[in-house]
Design a protein around this motif. Structure first.
Motif, PDB file in Angstrom:
ATOM      1  N   LYS A 196       0.796  -1.134  -0.065  1.00 14.80           N
ATOM      2  CA  LYS A 196       0.151  -0.080  -0.093  1.00 14.80           C
ATOM      3  C   LYS A 196       1.055   1.143   0.031  1.00 14.80           C
ATOM      4  O   LYS A 196       1.667   1.177   0.983  1.00 14.80           O
ATOM      5  N   LEU A 197       0.712   2.018  -1.009  1.00 12.82           N
ATOM      6  CA  LEU A 197       1.753   3.147  -1.205  1.00 12.82           C
ATOM      7  C   LEU A 197       0.953   4.463  -0.916  1.00 12.82           C
ATOM      8  O   LEU A 197      -0.039   5.013  -1.212  1.00 12.82           O
ATOM      9  N   LEU A 198       1.585   5.082   0.243  1.00 12.57           N
ATOM     10  CA  LEU A 198       1.212   6.529   0.476  1.00 12.57           C
ATOM     11  C   LEU A 198       2.197   7.626  -0.240  1.00 12.57           C
ATOM     12  O   LEU A 198       3.335   7.172  -0.101  1.00 12.57           O
ATOM     13  N   VAL A 199       1.601   8.681  -0.443  1.00  9.39           N
ATOM     14  CA  VAL A 199       2.650   9.663  -1.100  1.00  9.39           C
ATOM     15  C   VAL A 199       2.346  11.054  -0.455  1.00  9.39           C
ATOM     16  O   VAL A 199       1.334  11.424  -0.118  1.00  9.39           O
ATOM     17  N   GLY A 200       3.679  11.918  -0.352  1.00  8.03           N
ATOM     18  CA  GLY A 200       3.330  13.110   0.086  1.00  8.03           C
ATOM     19  C   GLY A 200       4.168  13.899  -0.841  1.00  8.03           C
ATOM     20  O   GLY A 200       5.555  13.434  -1.254  1.00  8.03           O
ATOM     21  N   VAL A 201       3.853  15.066  -1.291  1.00 10.19           N
ATOM     22  CA  VAL A 201       4.844  15.796  -2.254  1.00 10.19           C
ATOM     23  C   VAL A 201       4.625  17.467  -1.701  1.00 10.19           C
ATOM     24  O   VAL A 201       3.706  18.049  -1.601  1.00 10.19           O
TER      25      VAL A 201
ATOM     26  N   TYR B 253       3.447  13.517 -10.838  1.00  9.35           N
ATOM     27  CA  TYR B 253       2.102  12.946 -11.444  1.00  9.35           C
ATOM     28  C   TYR B 253       2.278  11.334 -11.418  1.00  9.35           C
ATOM     29  O   TYR B 253       1.344  10.867 -11.128  1.00  9.35           O
ATOM     30  N   THR B 254       3.207  10.964 -11.786  1.00  8.35           N
ATOM     31  CA  THR B 254       3.398   9.422 -11.821  1.00  8.35           C
ATOM     32  C   THR B 254       3.258   8.920 -10.325  1.00  8.35           C
ATOM     33  O   THR B 254       2.607   7.848 -10.189  1.00  8.35           O
ATOM     34  N   ALA B 255       3.994   9.699  -9.386  1.00  8.84           N
ATOM     35  CA  ALA B 255       3.645   9.328  -8.034  1.00  8.84           C
ATOM     36  C   ALA B 255       2.202   9.373  -7.521  1.00  8.84           C
ATOM     37  O   ALA B 255       2.023   8.703  -6.791  1.00  8.84           O
ATOM     38  N   TYR B 256       1.678  10.326  -7.860  1.00  5.20           N
ATOM     39  CA  TYR B 256       0.154  10.611  -7.702  1.00  5.20           C
ATOM     40  C   TYR B 256      -0.809   9.238  -7.833  1.00  5.20           C
ATOM     41  O   TYR B 256      -1.443   8.777  -7.317  1.00  5.20           O
ATOM     42  N   ARG B 257      -0.348   9.093  -9.342  1.00  6.82           N
ATOM     43  CA  ARG B 257      -1.213   8.161  -9.722  1.00  6.82           C
ATOM     44  C   ARG B 257      -0.871   6.654  -9.462  1.00  6.82           C
ATOM     45  O   ARG B 257      -1.887   5.914  -9.235  1.00  6.82           O
ATOM     46  N   ALA B 258       0.243   6.540  -8.877  1.00  6.87           N
ATOM     47  CA  ALA B 258       0.670   5.177  -8.355  1.00  6.87           C
ATOM     48  C   ALA B 258       0.130   5.013  -7.089  1.00  6.87           C
ATOM     49  O   ALA B 258       0.123   3.819  -6.413  1.00  6.87           O
TER      50      ALA B 258
ATOM     51  N   ASP C  82      -1.811   4.534  -3.244  1.00  7.66           N
ATOM     52  CA  ASP C  82      -3.224   4.468  -2.718  1.00  7.66           C
ATOM     53  C   ASP C  82      -3.807   5.711  -1.979  1.00  7.66           C
ATOM     54  O   ASP C  82      -5.133   5.971  -1.882  1.00  7.66           O
ATOM     55  N   ALA C  83      -2.970   6.424  -1.410  1.00 10.45           N
ATOM     56  CA  ALA C  83      -3.367   7.667  -0.899  1.00 10.45           C
ATOM     57  C   ALA C  83      -2.351   8.542  -0.882  1.00 10.45           C
ATOM     58  O   ALA C  83      -1.190   8.473  -0.873  1.00 10.45           O
ATOM     59  N   CYS C  84      -2.870   9.989  -0.769  1.00  8.81           N
ATOM     60  CA  CYS C  84      -1.990  11.085  -1.011  1.00  8.81           C
ATOM     61  C   CYS C  84      -2.151  11.810   0.619  1.00  8.81           C
ATOM     62  O   CYS C  84      -3.604  11.805   0.902  1.00  8.81           O
ATOM     63  N   VAL C  85      -1.168  12.076   1.314  1.00 14.83           N
ATOM     64  CA  VAL C  85      -1.210  12.803   2.472  1.00 14.83           C
ATOM     65  C   VAL C  85      -0.778  14.190   2.462  1.00 14.83           C
ATOM     66  O   VAL C  85       0.351  14.394   1.931  1.00 14.83           O
ATOM     67  N   VAL C  86      -1.552  14.979   2.725  1.00 19.29           N
ATOM     68  CA  VAL C  86      -1.634  16.434   2.832  1.00 19.29           C
ATOM     69  C   VAL C  86      -1.736  17.099   4.416  1.00 19.29           C
ATOM     70  O   VAL C  86      -2.853  17.049   4.735  1.00 19.29           O
ATOM     71  N   SER C  87      -0.686  17.046   5.127  1.00 20.84           N
ATOM     72  CA  SER C  87      -0.879  17.358   6.595  1.00 20.84           C
ATOM     73  C   SER C  87      -0.121  18.698   7.083  1.00 20.84           C
ATOM     74  O   SER C  87       0.520  18.638   7.824  1.00 20.84           O
ATOM     75  N   SER C  88      -0.615  19.547   6.193  1.00 22.12           N
ATOM     76  CA  SER C  88      -0.097  21.099   6.499  1.00 22.12           C
ATOM     77  C   SER C  88      -0.482  21.348   7.815  1.00 22.12           C
ATOM     78  O   SER C  88      -1.706  21.209   8.235  1.00 22.12           O
TER      79      SER C  88
END
Ligand code: F6P
Length: 607
Positions: free
Chosen positions: A360-365, A450-455, A457-463
């Protein structure tokens, strides 16, 4: 007085005191519920489950009622300009430039900076042409400009002019790193980093604002351009432009939060900053809450007349509209055009990082910034692993953190803290080739992001605090497969619009860890329902609507400021066409050779 009446009087007073106390408690409770920054859910539960707003902020008061029917496009925005602002010249000013030319091994390389401001405004400028004035910060920037320090961009398909301003090291030190980023940035963000105010920084800030004002005057070919001033680097610029070009329409957009008046009062030059901003025709913020804070600050520190009903401030004989305009991204994003399918993007990342296909891949950018809550999301991951150890080995967090403002102490500390935390974390929860946190502290280009976003399972924006946050919107825009979950901080402006995200409090690692669990176990059908609604919001409220709405408001103000021209009777219109044409087209003032040709003299102004 008898004993009975005395007793009754005491009881009466006690009852009244009790009622007043209850009313006071109720009022403060109600006030807290109205403050987005104080919204809180039950302990240890994602805020998403707490009752919160029913409509996105921009749909309240009927604004945007037509949104589902209209998808704003570059063409629509161009029509708004042609119809509402005929002949108007558009000049945009920001510190960060949209294209940076750098020297690498003797070769000139193009770089697009990691900046929400740039990703939002670049498509707008492509659509409406004009001139973008910005600091030329690249090592090869001066090699590609003409004798007026201008270069046509985007490279290869020019659509507008980039006019570069050169700043010395001292100027950058005082204006950009100092006053803007050690003073105003921490002042405006509730991230508990103390602002630093130095007299020398303030002097540099004033001088650089003046330098930009002079360039605007130089670039303007009319007396009434539409000037789009961007961000906290230029609080003094609107007043400087107003003094030099009184008929200009100045739209200032503040991309970061505005603090409450008590916090704002810390700034030693608070009056000058407010005075500077009120040189604008319009001051825009992302959300109503920041508009309210700004208006309260003016109310507290300047002699002014405030019309809260119409969101206007009258100061020094001039009125400024203070209004929320939630910024967004282009729709559909150009970057998506050349990207492979979601499956291929996922395979690419799985093989690049040696992950198992079931991971399960979480991503933050983000930029490496202490307001973004980067360590906080790692704490949440830790909670997820501690409370649900069966997930250790099955989850990976890809964090892309573009280097930013690295010479400043607070940023250096954050970087060191992140590196140390990730190393210890991977030591503790990783094994063999498994590293639960994949930390990329480097600049990544848009296709890679964008490749990371598409890959994912969830994107974490924890500002911890954020004006809007466009990463949240980019993630949504990237998911044309309608899958993936957005975990979004309640303290980011985007949480006022993206109601179908899992809304979290980044200061609560346990709840955020639970939100991560909920995201990676969410059924596909629920993901689809949420993502469909999120995509509708971003599509309909895209960046062309953001810019188009501001320009429409500016056009209305502009028309009202030229009533003589508007109210002239039709028969007089044919009597004096040249005068009317000039007034209606924004007093275009030809310069140099053009003026000489029209007037038969050298450099004579029309006015
Ligand atoms: O968020 C505020 C902001 O100025 C953005 O508008 C921009 O995306 C970001 O900061 C970039 O910061 P810098 O230009 O300092 O790298």
């Amino acid at each position: 007085m008898t004993i009975e009446t005395a007793f009754l009087a005491v009881m009466g007073l006690a009852a009244a005191a009790l009622c007043i106390s209850l009313a006071a408690i109720w009022t403060s409770f109600a006030a807290m519920r109205n403050l987005p920054a104080l919204r809180a859910g039950p302990p240890n539960r994602p805020l998403d489950e707490a009752p919160h707003q029913l409509l996105p902020e921009f749909e309240q008061n009927n604004r945007g009622a037509d949104a589902p029917l209209v998808t704003w496009s570059p063409e629509m925005m161009r029509q708004v300009i042609d119809r509402e602002l005929p002949g108007a010249e558009i000049i945009l000013v920001s510190n960060r430039e949209p294209y940076i030319h750098n020297l690498n091994d003797g070769k000139v390389e193009l770089c697009i900076p990691a900046s929400g401001l740039v990703s939002a405004l670049e498509p707008v400028m492509r659509a409406c042409s004009g001139t973008w004035i910005a600091h030329g910060g690249g090592s090869a920037d001066h090699l590609v400009v003409d004798e007026h320090d201008r270069v046509q961009v985007p490279p290869g398909r020019p659509a507008y002019t980039l006019s570069r301003i050169w700043l010395s090291e001292e100027e950058q030190e005082g204006y950009y790193f100092g006053f803007a980023n050690e003073g105003l940035w921490p002042l405006c963000h509730i991230a508990f980093t103390r602002p630093i105010f130095r007299e020398s920084d303030w002097e540099a800030y004033k001088a650089v604002n003046q330098k930009f004002a002079d360039r605007i005057v130089k670039e303007a070919t009319s007396s009434a351009p539409v000037v789009l001033v961007q961000d906290y680097h230029f609080a003094l610029l609107p007043r400087m432009i107003r003094n030099a070009l009184p008929d200009a329409t100045i739209i200032t957009f503040w991309h970061i939060p505005w603090p409450n008046s008590e916090v704002f009062g810390i700034c030693p030059w608070r009056e000058q900053i407010l005075d500077g901003l009120l040189g604008s025709s319009i001051v825009g913020f992302h959300i109503q809450f920041h508009c309210n804070n700004f208006t309260d600050s003016v109310d507290r520190f300047l002699e002014s007349r405030i019309d809260r009903e119409h969101s206007a401030i009258c100061y020094g004989g001039q009125s400024t509209l203070v209004h929320p305009y939630p910024i967004s991204i282009e729709w559909p994003p150009t970057t998506l055009e050349d990207l492979p399918s979601v499956e291929e993007c996922r395979e690419k990342l799985i093989s690049r990082f040696g992950l198992s296909p079931e991971t399960k891949l979480l991503v933050g950018v983000e930029r490496m910034d202490y307001t973004k809550g980067i360590i906080d999301r790692f704490h949440a991951l830790e909670q997820l692993f501690l409370r649900h150890p069966e997930w250790v080995g099955k989850v990976a967090f890809l964090q892309i953190a573009a280097p930013s403002r690295g010479v400043l102490t607070a940023y250096k500390h954050l970087h060191e803290e992140c590196l140390a935390f990730v190393e210890a974390f991977n030591e503790r929860f990783g094994n063999g080739t498994y590293r639960p946190i994949l930390f990329l502290d480097e600049h990544n280009n848009q296709p890679d992001v964008y490749t990371a976003y598409r890959a994912a399972d969830a994107c974490v924006v924890s500002s911890l605090h954020d004006g809007m946050n466009l990463v949240a919107k980019e993630f949504v825009a990237s998911r044309d497969d309608e899958q993936g979950v957005l975990i979004l901080s309640t303290f980011a402006g985007a949480s006022q619009e993206l109601l179908d995200a899992l809304i979290v409090n980044p200061f609560d690692p346990t709840a955020m860890g639970e939100a991560m669990l909920r995201a990676i176990t969410m059924p596909q059908e629920e993901q689809r329902e949420r993502m469909t609604r999120l995509r509708d919001v971003v599509r309909t409220n895209n960046v062309y609507r953001w810019a188009g709405t501001m320009l429409q408001d500016a056009a209305r103000l502009r028309k009202r400021r030229a009533p003589e021209a508007e109210n002239v009777a039709p028969e007089l219109k044919s009597f004096a066409p040249p005068l009317l044409k000039r007034l209606l087209s924004g007093n275009r003032r030809p310069r140099g050779r053009e003026a000489a040709r029209r007037t038969g003299s050298n450099h004579r102004s029309w006015l």
